[in-house]
Design a protein around this motif. Structure first.
Motif, short mmCIF file in Angstrom:
data_model
loop_
_atom_site.label_atom_id
_atom_site.label_comp_id
_atom_site.label_asym_id
_atom_site.label_seq_id
_atom_site.Cartn_x
_atom_site.Cartn_y
_atom_site.Cartn_z
N LEU A 104 0.84 -1.20 0.00
CA LEU A 104 0.00 0.00 0.00
C LEU A 104 0.88 1.25 0.00
CD1 LEU A 104 -3.00 0.91 0.19
CD2 LEU A 104 -2.69 0.98 2.67
N ASN A 105 0.45 2.26 -0.73
CA ASN A 105 1.19 3.52 -0.81
C ASN A 105 0.27 4.70 -0.53
OD1 ASN A 105 3.41 5.19 -1.21
ND2 ASN A 105 3.12 5.30 -3.42
N TYR A 106 -0.65 4.50 0.42
CA TYR A 106 -1.58 5.56 0.79
C TYR A 106 -0.95 6.39 1.91
CZ TYR A 106 -5.79 7.88 2.46
OH TYR A 106 -6.71 8.82 2.84
N GLU A 107 -0.77 7.67 1.65
CA GLU A 107 -0.11 8.54 2.62
C GLU A 107 -1.06 8.95 3.73
OE1 GLU A 107 2.67 12.55 2.85
OE2 GLU A 107 1.87 11.92 0.92
N THR A 108 -0.60 8.78 4.95
CA THR A 108 -1.34 9.18 6.13
C THR A 108 -0.33 9.51 7.23
OG1 THR A 108 -3.12 8.53 7.64
CG2 THR A 108 -1.56 6.82 7.04
N ALA A 109 -0.81 10.08 8.32
CA ALA A 109 0.09 10.35 9.45
C ALA A 109 0.74 9.02 9.88
CB ALA A 109 -0.70 10.95 10.61
N ASN A 110 1.98 9.11 10.28
CA ASN A 110 2.75 7.94 10.73
C ASN A 110 2.94 6.88 9.65
OD1 ASN A 110 3.18 8.93 13.43
ND2 ASN A 110 1.01 8.53 13.76
N SER A 111 3.05 7.34 8.40
CA SER A 111 3.47 6.47 7.30
C SER A 111 4.70 7.14 6.67
CB SER A 111 2.35 6.28 6.28
OG SER A 111 2.09 7.46 5.55
N TYR A 112 5.60 6.31 6.18
CA TYR A 112 6.92 6.84 5.78
C TYR A 112 7.41 6.18 4.51
CZ TYR A 112 6.62 8.05 10.69
OH TYR A 112 6.17 8.53 11.89
N CYS A 113 8.22 6.93 3.77
CA CYS A 113 9.00 6.37 2.69
C CYS A 113 10.34 5.96 3.29
CB CYS A 113 9.25 7.42 1.60
SG CYS A 113 7.75 8.05 0.82
N TYR A 114 10.85 4.80 2.88
CA TYR A 114 12.13 4.34 3.40
C TYR A 114 13.16 5.46 3.27
CZ TYR A 114 16.09 1.36 4.44
OH TYR A 114 17.22 0.82 5.03
N ASP A 115 13.92 5.67 4.32
CA ASP A 115 14.98 6.68 4.36
C ASP A 115 14.46 8.09 4.08
OD1 ASP A 115 17.62 6.89 5.12
OD2 ASP A 115 18.41 6.68 3.08
N ASP A 116 13.15 8.31 4.29
CA ASP A 116 12.49 9.60 4.05
C ASP A 116 12.72 10.10 2.61
OD1 ASP A 116 11.53 9.72 6.70
OD2 ASP A 116 13.46 10.48 7.38
N ASN A 117 12.74 9.17 1.67
CA ASN A 117 12.98 9.48 0.27
C ASN A 117 11.79 8.99 -0.55
OD1 ASN A 117 13.81 9.28 -2.47
ND2 ASN A 117 15.96 9.12 -1.86
N ALA A 118 11.09 9.91 -1.22
CA ALA A 118 9.86 9.58 -1.96
C ALA A 118 10.06 8.52 -3.03
CB ALA A 118 9.28 10.85 -2.59
N SER A 119 11.25 8.39 -3.59
CA SER A 119 11.47 7.37 -4.62
C SER A 119 11.28 5.97 -4.06
CB SER A 119 12.87 7.51 -5.24
OG SER A 119 13.87 7.19 -4.31
N TYR A 120 11.54 5.78 -2.76
CA TYR A 120 11.31 4.46 -2.15
C TYR A 120 9.81 4.16 -2.03
CZ TYR A 120 16.26 3.89 -1.09
OH TYR A 120 17.62 3.75 -1.18
N CYS A 121 8.99 5.17 -1.81
CA CYS A 121 7.54 4.94 -1.78
C CYS A 121 7.04 4.49 -3.14
CB CYS A 121 6.79 6.18 -1.32
SG CYS A 121 6.72 6.37 0.47
N SER A 122 7.58 5.08 -4.21
CA SER A 122 7.20 4.66 -5.55
C SER A 122 7.60 3.22 -5.81
CB SER A 122 7.87 5.56 -6.59
OG SER A 122 7.41 6.88 -6.45
#
Length: 183
Positions: free
Chosen positions: A41-59
């Protein structure tokens, strides 16, 4: 595709679903009697994160969720997991929708056990559920799986409670609505 299970053949079929909250489309796979999202899942909400705080990891991997966020402990989407979070004993009402799209729920420990049994048991589940690429080699062995059931697990790593990130390329962790998953 009909891979062999230890007891009998396990049917597998693939599809897609679209999350109406943000119009993201995800692959799905039905293994035996259970339908799973075959992408994180890639639904953004509070207390959800991209690995290493890098948006490319969420993709690439989807988002990493705290257990409280996964359970929707504040009760935004449903009240079934309200009050559940790290260090808190709770009594959720099953099934727990949590952060999942409408019509979906966080799996229980028993549902994970059913999946593991359907794919020939705990000693082979990791290999047959892992994607065929993206996993780093470890100890001279290829880390990649066979993806025999189209589950396509990716090595997204995890985020610790202190905000540190670990094991991208080596590890996949899955949230459950059961407080103590210990498989």
């Amino acid at each position: 595709v009909t891979p062999q299970s230890s007891d009998s053949e396990t049917s597998v079929s693939t599809g897609t679903m679209t999350d109406s909250r943000d119009d993201q489309t995800y692959k799905t796979v039905t293994i035996g009697t259970q339908t799973w999202m075959a992408q994180n899942l890639n639904y953004e909400t509070a207390n959800s994160y991209c690995y290493d705080d890098n948006a490319s990891y969420c993709s690439k991997y989807g988002r990493l969720y705290t257990w409280a966020a996964a359970m929707d402990s504040v009760g935004t989407l449903s009240t079934n997991g309200k009050g559940c979070g790290f260090g808190t004993t709770c009594s959720p009402t099953y099934p727990v929708r949590g952060i999942c799209p409408e019509g979906w729920h966080l799996p229980t420990k028993a549902e994970f056990e059913t999946l593991i049994t359907a794919v020939s048991g705990q000693f082979t589940a990791g290999k047959v559920l892992k994607s065929t690429s993206g996993w780093n080699d470890y100890g001279g062995e290829s880390g990649n799986g066979s993806d025999a059931f189209a589950f396509s697990a990716l090595p997204a790593g995890f985020r610790d409670n202190d905000g540190s990130y670990y094991f991208e390329g080596y590890d996949a962790s899955f949230r459950s609505s059961t407080e103590d998953l210990s498989l």
